[in-house]
Structure formats: structure tokens, C-alpha cells
Write a protein that holds these residues in place. Structure first.
Motif, PDB file in Angstrom:
ATOM      1  N   ASN A  75       0.976  -1.342  -0.087  1.00  0.00           N
ATOM      2  CA  ASN A  75      -0.054  -0.037  -0.143  1.00  0.00           C
ATOM      3  C   ASN A  75       0.855   1.319  -0.004  1.00  0.00           C
ATOM      4  N   LEU A  76       2.253   1.003  -0.305  1.00  0.00           N
ATOM      5  CA  LEU A  76       2.901   2.331  -0.402  1.00  0.00           C
ATOM      6  C   LEU A  76       3.513   2.327  -1.709  1.00  0.00           C
ATOM      7  N   PHE A  77       3.477   3.374  -2.544  1.00  0.00           N
ATOM      8  CA  PHE A  77       3.612   3.381  -4.043  1.00  0.00           C
ATOM      9  C   PHE A  77       4.554   4.808  -4.189  1.00  0.00           C
ATOM     10  N   PHE A  78       5.541   4.753  -5.219  1.00  0.00           N
ATOM     11  CA  PHE A  78       6.138   5.897  -5.539  1.00  0.00           C
ATOM     12  C   PHE A  78       6.173   5.995  -7.077  1.00  0.00           C
ATOM     13  N   THR A  79       5.788   7.402  -7.502  1.00  0.00           N
ATOM     14  CA  THR A  79       5.701   7.650  -8.631  1.00  0.00           C
ATOM     15  C   THR A  79       6.121   9.107  -9.123  1.00  0.00           C
ATOM     16  N   THR A  80       6.613   9.475 -10.393  1.00  0.00           N
ATOM     17  CA  THR A  80       6.644  10.807 -10.992  1.00  0.00           C
ATOM     18  C   THR A  80       5.590  11.205 -11.626  1.00  0.00           C
ATOM     19  N   ASP A  81       4.554  10.404 -11.511  1.00  0.00           N
ATOM     20  CA  ASP A  81       3.122  10.913 -12.302  1.00  0.00           C
ATOM     21  C   ASP A  81       2.573  11.723 -10.974  1.00  0.00           C
ATOM     22  N   ILE A  82       2.614  12.944 -10.868  1.00  0.00           N
ATOM     23  CA  ILE A  82       2.152  13.862 -10.018  1.00  0.00           C
ATOM     24  C   ILE A  82       0.509  13.970  -9.990  1.00  0.00           C
ATOM     25  N   GLU A  83       0.254  14.202 -11.416  1.00  0.00           N
ATOM     26  CA  GLU A  83      -1.333  14.520 -11.711  1.00  0.00           C
ATOM     27  C   GLU A  83      -1.815  13.256 -11.144  1.00  0.00           C
ATOM     28  N   ALA A  84      -1.468  12.117 -11.532  1.00  0.00           N
ATOM     29  CA  ALA A  84      -2.275  10.833 -11.419  1.00  0.00           C
ATOM     30  C   ALA A  84      -2.382  10.675  -9.796  1.00  0.00           C
ATOM     31  N   ALA A  85      -1.276  10.925  -9.105  1.00  0.00           N
ATOM     32  CA  ALA A  85      -1.493  10.728  -7.864  1.00  0.00           C
ATOM     33  C   ALA A  85      -2.312  11.758  -7.071  1.00  0.00           C
ATOM     34  N   ILE A  86      -2.280  12.862  -7.588  1.00  0.00           N
ATOM     35  CA  ILE A  86      -3.169  13.861  -7.150  1.00  0.00           C
ATOM     36  C   ILE A  86      -4.563  13.668  -7.129  1.00  0.00           C
ATOM     37  N   GLY A  87      -4.818  13.128  -8.538  1.00  0.00           N
ATOM     38  CA  GLY A  87      -6.158  12.870  -8.970  1.00  0.00           C
ATOM     39  C   GLY A  87      -6.830  11.949  -8.203  1.00  0.00           C
ATOM     40  N   ALA A  88      -6.342  10.696  -7.821  1.00  0.00           N
ATOM     41  CA  ALA A  88      -6.547   9.611  -6.973  1.00  0.00           C
ATOM     42  C   ALA A  88      -6.749  10.002  -5.521  1.00  0.00           C
ATOM     43  N   ALA A  89      -6.097  10.878  -5.093  1.00  0.00           N
ATOM     44  CA  ALA A  89      -5.784  11.112  -3.474  1.00  0.00           C
ATOM     45  C   ALA A  89      -7.071  11.908  -3.093  1.00  0.00           C
ATOM     46  N   ASP A  90      -7.594  11.514  -1.757  1.00  0.00           N
ATOM     47  CA  ASP A  90      -8.499  12.228  -0.815  1.00  0.00           C
ATOM     48  C   ASP A  90      -7.905  13.165   0.042  1.00  0.00           C
ATOM     49  N   LEU A  91      -6.614  12.724   0.436  1.00  0.00           N
ATOM     50  CA  LEU A  91      -5.684  13.739   1.169  1.00  0.00           C
ATOM     51  C   LEU A  91      -4.404  13.934   0.770  1.00  0.00           C
ATOM     52  N   ILE A  92      -3.837  15.012   0.706  1.00  0.00           N
ATOM     53  CA  ILE A  92      -2.534  15.359   0.201  1.00  0.00           C
ATOM     54  C   ILE A  92      -1.860  15.949   1.126  1.00  0.00           C
ATOM     55  N   PHE A  93      -0.296  15.301   1.355  1.00  0.00           N
ATOM     56  CA  PHE A  93       0.481  16.040   2.282  1.00  0.00           C
ATOM     57  C   PHE A  93       1.384  16.856   1.062  1.00  0.00           C
ATOM     58  N   VAL A  94       1.611  17.955   1.504  1.00  0.00           N
ATOM     59  CA  VAL A  94       2.521  18.692   0.603  1.00  0.00           C
ATOM     60  C   VAL A  94       4.158  18.798   1.447  1.00  0.00           C
ATOM     61  N   ALA A  95       5.098  18.142   1.312  1.00  0.00           N
ATOM     62  CA  ALA A  95       6.155  18.063   1.979  1.00  0.00           C
ATOM     63  C   ALA A  95       7.395  18.523   1.144  1.00  0.00           C
ATOM     64  N   VAL A  96       7.117  19.378   0.229  1.00  0.00           N
ATOM     65  CA  VAL A  96       8.229  19.951  -0.393  1.00  0.00           C
ATOM     66  C   VAL A  96       9.243  20.590   0.199  1.00  0.00           C
ATOM     67  N   ASN A  97      10.394  20.890  -0.318  1.00  0.00           N
ATOM     68  CA  ASN A  97      11.475  22.048   0.475  1.00  0.00           C
ATOM     69  C   ASN A  97      10.959  23.082   0.507  1.00  0.00           C
ATOM     70  N   THR A  98      11.373  23.854   1.498  1.00  0.00           N
ATOM     71  CA  THR A  98      11.311  25.361   1.771  1.00  0.00           C
ATOM     72  C   THR A  98      12.630  26.055   2.022  1.00  0.00           C
ATOM     73  N   PRO A  99      13.659  26.131   1.286  1.00  0.00           N
ATOM     74  CA  PRO A  99      15.008  26.509   1.570  1.00  0.00           C
ATOM     75  C   PRO A  99      14.866  28.021   1.963  1.00  0.00           C
ATOM     76  N   THR A 100      15.905  28.624   2.322  1.00  0.00           N
ATOM     77  CA  THR A 100      16.086  30.293   2.260  1.00  0.00           C
ATOM     78  C   THR A 100      16.152  30.689   0.824  1.00  0.00           C
ATOM     79  N   LYS A 101      15.714  31.735   0.653  1.00  0.00           N
ATOM     80  CA  LYS A 101      15.573  32.379  -0.437  1.00  0.00           C
ATOM     81  C   LYS A 101      16.955  32.784  -1.070  1.00  0.00           C
ATOM     82  N   THR A 102      17.157  32.455  -2.231  1.00  0.00           N
ATOM     83  CA  THR A 102      18.555  32.829  -2.810  1.00  0.00           C
ATOM     84  C   THR A 102      18.549  34.134  -3.699  1.00  0.00           C
ATOM     85  N   SER A 103      17.473  34.743  -3.819  1.00  0.00           N
ATOM     86  CA  SER A 103      17.299  35.940  -4.503  1.00  0.00           C
ATOM     87  C   SER A 103      16.007  36.552  -4.370  1.00  0.00           C
ATOM     88  N   GLY A 104      15.927  38.022  -4.611  1.00  0.00           N
ATOM     89  CA  GLY A 104      14.699  38.587  -4.557  1.00  0.00           C
ATOM     90  C   GLY A 104      14.292  39.252  -3.220  1.00  0.00           C
TER      91      GLY A 104
END
Ligand code: NAD
Ligand code: UGA
Length: 476
Positions: A75-104
Motif C-alpha cells: 500500500n506504499l507506492f512511488f511515482t513521478t506521475d504527480i497528476e495521477a497521484a493527486i487525482g486519485a487522492a482524498d488527502l494530500i500532504f505537501v512536503a516539498v522543500n522550503t529553503p532560504t531564498k537565494t534571490s529577490g
């Protein structure tokens, strides 16, 4: 009514997304958990038995849920098909990186939320059914509100989104233990009926292994701030001890005795009081910078200066240690060979982000030292990237990366411990994996110094072997 969660998706297959998803999948066998990332190499590593990150116990947990067994379906799957994974999900964790800004705007201080926004946009564009979106990344105060604005602006009008904040408190090297036995699970939500219902839905996912009493709920903003506050206060606590270590070195007091005596006060507690070469890791510095920047944007410059001073002292601690090495070695490192033991920012991880070892090695190389370096888990290419490629002082002539501690320590003037790996310690009980300091001492050149930046060695034992020893916060 509660939402029905059959499929969970996690966007971001890093240090947080991978282990957190593995534990949720392992504890909720009837829920499908799909982890997705833009980084193809990372995803294929998660599908293999050479995972992209090292954490004790992680491979076993991943294999249990990912590969299944006679008694459970995968029941644990890994994929680069982000759209399909989002489409099928009822609940989505967003755990992307939030590094210190390097510009702006806010460069070098504010956290970059662009990766998060990009993930949210994809969700908004793809989603055709209602979703709970869980902010897992550490974010600036008010980000959940911005996420709602984006979803309102570009999401399919017929789709209902509920946004929760559920910050992660795991530490690297103990991720599995922290996930399985958390001090608390924090969920921030709106106080509307649908906000509370989404919050209860997420609570149910955790309730399969976390006691109800440990799951606390707050307003969204409090949850976002509590995460930044926890990291800022932990970093500040280490800085408190490190500042006292300088007083110890100047006077003869012993920082371990001081930490122990202070930590026995129940109100203070004994953890996170180890003096060190300075704290590292991807988050303390980033999150303290973010907190200080938030204070500044709120026109609270005194508060910003207070937190910034923690980071200034952390830099001072690293620099002070490097200068002490130079001073002890007669103020020049030209033609001197120095072994570096440990390069990761702490033990039991291969992660080098903001590792104090990077700036200390750079300072030693800058003084003309020849470095031999050993770390049991950091890949060679990573050390190379940190010391050579990113405009550092390192070259193929002045750095040798070794396969063992013995190789690194052979024929050197000094050994410098920068990560507290157990194998470098000579404290009891002695395990077969611990290195033999007597063997090391025999192959070293004068003046045979050991600079222990983590206080993991017994100085008296090392002195018996003819070694000169310098510890943090102790003058021997
Ligand atoms: P990481 O860099 O290891 O992983 C983040 C992943 O997100 C990367 O693999 C990246 O390719 C992916 N990504 C970025 N944008 C994407 C997108 N639009 N779509 C799909 N994938 C995308 O980061 P991490 O260490 O796991 O940290 C993630 C967050 O968790 C950060 O906000 C951090 O502050 C927080 N956090 C980290 C720790 C820790 O111990 N590392 C602990 C608690 C909280
Ligand atoms: C830290 C927090 O402990 C986690 O709760 C949090 O979730 C995480 O940041 C995050 O948000 O990323 P982490 O950085 O993985 O976890 O590791 P820590 O154990 O906190 O160590 C951080 C740094 O402080 C390391 O360089 C470590 O060696 C140093 N440290 C730690 C000390 O110098 N002294 C101590 O007593 C403890």
C-alpha cells in the motif's frame, strides 16, 4: 461528516515525505499511500533497496508497506506521475522543500515558498474531487491562508478544498523513532465545521498508532508559528550551551558538568544540552532566519535582532573551534596533515546540509592544511560538492576522502572529530565497531592532537596513549 480517506498522496519524496509516508502506510494498511516527486532519480531510488536517504530502520518499514507480504497487500507506492497521484487522492500532504531564498525580496532570510506554490497549483489544476490539503513543509506564518487564496483563484469551482497545517517534528537519524513515538502531533485548521471535520479526518489517520492525548489541534496560524518556534527554541538552547562552553574554556569550568547540573532542573530538562562545534542541519538556521524575517516584516526589529543573534553566535562557535585548532598547531597549517572524522551534520544520517564540518574544513584548507576525511555515511560526491564544487577551498591536491577512519588518521598531525558517530568514541562500553585509538595514536605525527568537537571521547584515556586532547567547553 468525516471525509472518507481511501488514498493519500504525498508531494515531495525527501527526508520528511519519504519516512512520514512509509509510517502512515505501515500503520494504515487499508489506505493507499502514493509518494510523488519531480526528481526521477529520487523516486527510482525509493522503489529500490538503495533508498535515497539513510535512516535507521527505514528500509524495513518501506519494504513492509511497499513490497507487501503474505499477510498484507502493498500500500506504499512511488511515482513521478504527480497528476495521477493527486487525482486519485482524498488527502494530500505537501512536503516539498522550503529553503532560504537565494534571490529577490528577503534574500538570504525569508523561506522560498515557490516549490510549495507550484505543488498547490498542480493540485488546483488537476483536482476534480474534494481534497484535504495538508501543509507538512515548514512555512512562513500565513502560508495556509495563501494556499486557500490560490485554490480559490484557480481551482475547479465545483471542488471543495480544506487546508490543514500539520508540521513535522522528526529529527534526522531518529526519524522512525520520532514518527512512531511522537511527543505530539499538531494539527492546525480553520474553526469552521468543514475545517474541524478535515482536522478529525487527519486525526483518524494518526490515531491508528498515536494516542489521542498526543494529538493536539490549534488555529492554522498557531500551528505554523509553533513549528518555527520549536526549531528556534531548540537552536537557541544549543547556542546557550555553546556560549557557556566559551566561558568554560576560558576559566576551567567543565561544560558537561554545567549542562548536567542545569538540565537536572525539571523545568529545563536534560535534552539538547550537548556543547558542540555549532548546530547544523537543513532547518535550524533556515527557520530562525525565517522567524527573524517575519518579525522584521511585522515591524518588530528588536525581536528580529534577538533571533538573529542566535545564528551569529552559532557562526562564532564554528569559527572559534577552527581558530583553536590553528592556534594549537603553532598558528600555521602549512604542510600539516589533518584527519577529519565525520562530515554529516549529526550522527546516523548521511545529510550534510549546513553541516558545521563544511565551514570548519574550509577554514582549515584556507590556512593551508592537507585534509584526509572519513564519514561512514556521506557519499564521496557530496563531500566533493560541499568542499570543492561550490566555490570552496578544496582541490584534488589538498583533500583525500578515505574508506576508513584508520586510513584518514594515518600519518596526520591532528585528528578533528566533527560528527558524533559512535565508532569514533572511546567511551565504554567498547563495541567491536568502535575504532582502536591506540592503533591511531601509533600512526600519528607530532604534535598528535585530537580536537573533539563533539565531546565523545574520554580525554584521560586518549592522553594515556600520548595524545594531546582538546574538547569543547573543557580545559584539560
Ligand atoms: P528535501 O529537499 O529532502 O525533499 C523535498 C522534495 O520535494 C525534493 O525531493 C524535491 O524534488 C521535491 N519537490 C519540490 N518541489 C516539488 C513539486 N512542485 N512537486 C513535486 N516534488 C517537489 O526536503 P526535506 O528535508 O524533506 O524537507 C521538506 C520540508 O519539511 C521543509 O519545509 C523542511 O523545513 C521540513 N522539515 C524537514 C525536516 C528534516 O529533518 N529534514 C524535519 C521537519 C520538517
Ligand atoms: C531538528 C529538530 O530537532 C526537529 O524536531 C525538527 O523537526 C527538525 O530540526 C526540522 O525541522 O528539520 P535535526 O536538524 O534533524 O532536527 O537534528 P537535531 O537533532 O535537532 O540536531 C540539529 C543540530 O544540532 C545538529 O548539528 C546536532 O549535532 C546539533 N546538536 C543537537 C547539538 O549541537 N547539541 C545538542 O545537544 C543537540
Amino acid at each position: 461528516p468525516l471525509w472518507k480517506v481511501r488514498n493519500v498522496c504525498c508531494i515531495g519524496a525527501g527526508y520528511v515525505g519519504g519516512p512520514t509516508s512509509a509510517v502512515i502506510a505501515s500503520k494504515n494498511p487499508s489506505v493507499g499511500v502514493t509518494v510523488t516527486d519531480i526528481n526521477e532519480r529520487r523516486i527510482s531510488a525509493w522503489k529500490s533497496n538503495r533508498l535515497p536517504i539513510f535512516e535507521p530502520g527505514l528500509l524495513e518499514t518501506v519494504q513492509e508497506a511497499r513490497d507487501g507480504s503474505a499477510s498484507r497487500r502493498p500500500n506504499l507506492f512511488f511515482t513521478t506521475d504527480i497528476e495521477a497521484a493527486i487525482g486519485a487522492a482524498d488527502l494530500i500532504f505537501v512536503a516539498v522543500n522550503t529553503p532560504t531564498k537565494t534571490s529577490g525580496r528577503g534574500v538570504g532570510r525569508a523561506s522560498e515558498t515557490g516549490f510549495l506554490e507550484s505543488a498547490i497549483r498542480t493540485i488546483a489544476e488537476v483536482a476534480e474531487t474534494d481534497k484535504i490539503i495538508v501543509e507538512k513543509s515548514t512555512v512562513p506564518l500565513g502560508t495556509a491562508g495563501l494556499i486557500r487564496e490560490i485554490l480559490d483563484a484557480i481551482g475547479n469551482p465545483g471542488v471543495h478544498f480544506e487546508v490543514l497545517s500539520n508540521p513535522e517534528f522528526l529529527a534526522e537519524g531518529t526519524a522512525l523513532k520520532d514518527l512512531l513515538l511522537p511527543d505530539r502531533i499538531l494539527i492546525g485548521s480553520l474553526s469552521s465545521p468543514s475545517g474541524i471535520s478535515a482536522c478529525d479526518t487527519l486525526r483518524n489517520l494518526y490515531s491508528t498508532w498515536v494516542p489521542q492525548s498526543k494529538i493536539i489541534t490549534t488555529h492554522l496560524l498557531s500551528s505554523e508559528l509553533a513549528k518555527l518556534a520549536a526549531n528556534a527554541m531548540l537552536g537557541q538552547r544549543i547556542t546557550n550551551v555553546n556560549s557557556l562552553s566559551a566561558i568554560c574554556e576560558a576559566t576551567g569550568a567543565n561544560i558537561e558538568e554545567v549542562s548536567n547540573a542545569v538540565g537536572l532542573d525539571f523545568r529545563i530538562g536534560p535534552k539538547m544540552l550537548n556543547a558542540s562545534v555549532g548546530f547544523g542541519g537543513s532547518c535550524f538556521k533556515k527557520d530562525i532566519l525565517s522567524l527573524a524575517y517575519i518579525a522584521e516584516t511585522l515591524h518588530l526589529p528588536e525581536i528580529a535582532a534577538y533571533w538573529t543573534s542566535v545564528l551569529e553566535l552559532n557562526e562564532y562557535q564554528k569559527d572559534r573551534f577552527a581558530q583553536r585548532i590553528v592556534r594549537c598547531l603553532y598558528s600555521t597549517l602549512t604542510n600539516k596533515k589533518i584527519a577529519i572524522l565525520g562530515f554529516a551534520f549529526k550522527k546516523n544520517t548521511g545529510d550534510t546540509r549546513e553541516s558545521p564540518a563544511i565551514s570548519i574544513c574550509q577554514a582549515l584548507l584556507d590556512e593551508g592544511a592537507q585534509i584526509t576525511l572519513y564519514d561512514p555515511k556521506v557519499p564521496k560526491h557530496q563531500i566533493w560538492a560541499d568542499l570543492v564544487c561550490n566555490g570552496g577551498e578544496g582541490t584534488e591536491e589538498n583533500i583525500t576522502i578515505c574508506e576508513t577512519a584508520y586510513q584518514a588518521c594515518h600519518d596526520v598531525n591532528a585528528v578533528v572529530i566533527l560528527t558524533e558517530w559512535d565508532e569514533f568514541s572511546n567511551r565504554q562500553p567498547v563495541e567491536p565497531a568502535r575504532m582502536d585509538w591506540e592503533r591511531v595514536a601509533k600512526t600519528m605525527r607530532q604534535p598528535r592532537y585530537v580536537f573533539d568537537g563533539r565531546n565523545i571521547t574520554d580525554a584521560v584515556e586518549l592522553q594515556k596513549l600520548g595524545l594531546r586532547v582538546e574538547h569543547i567547553g573543557k580545559s584539560l
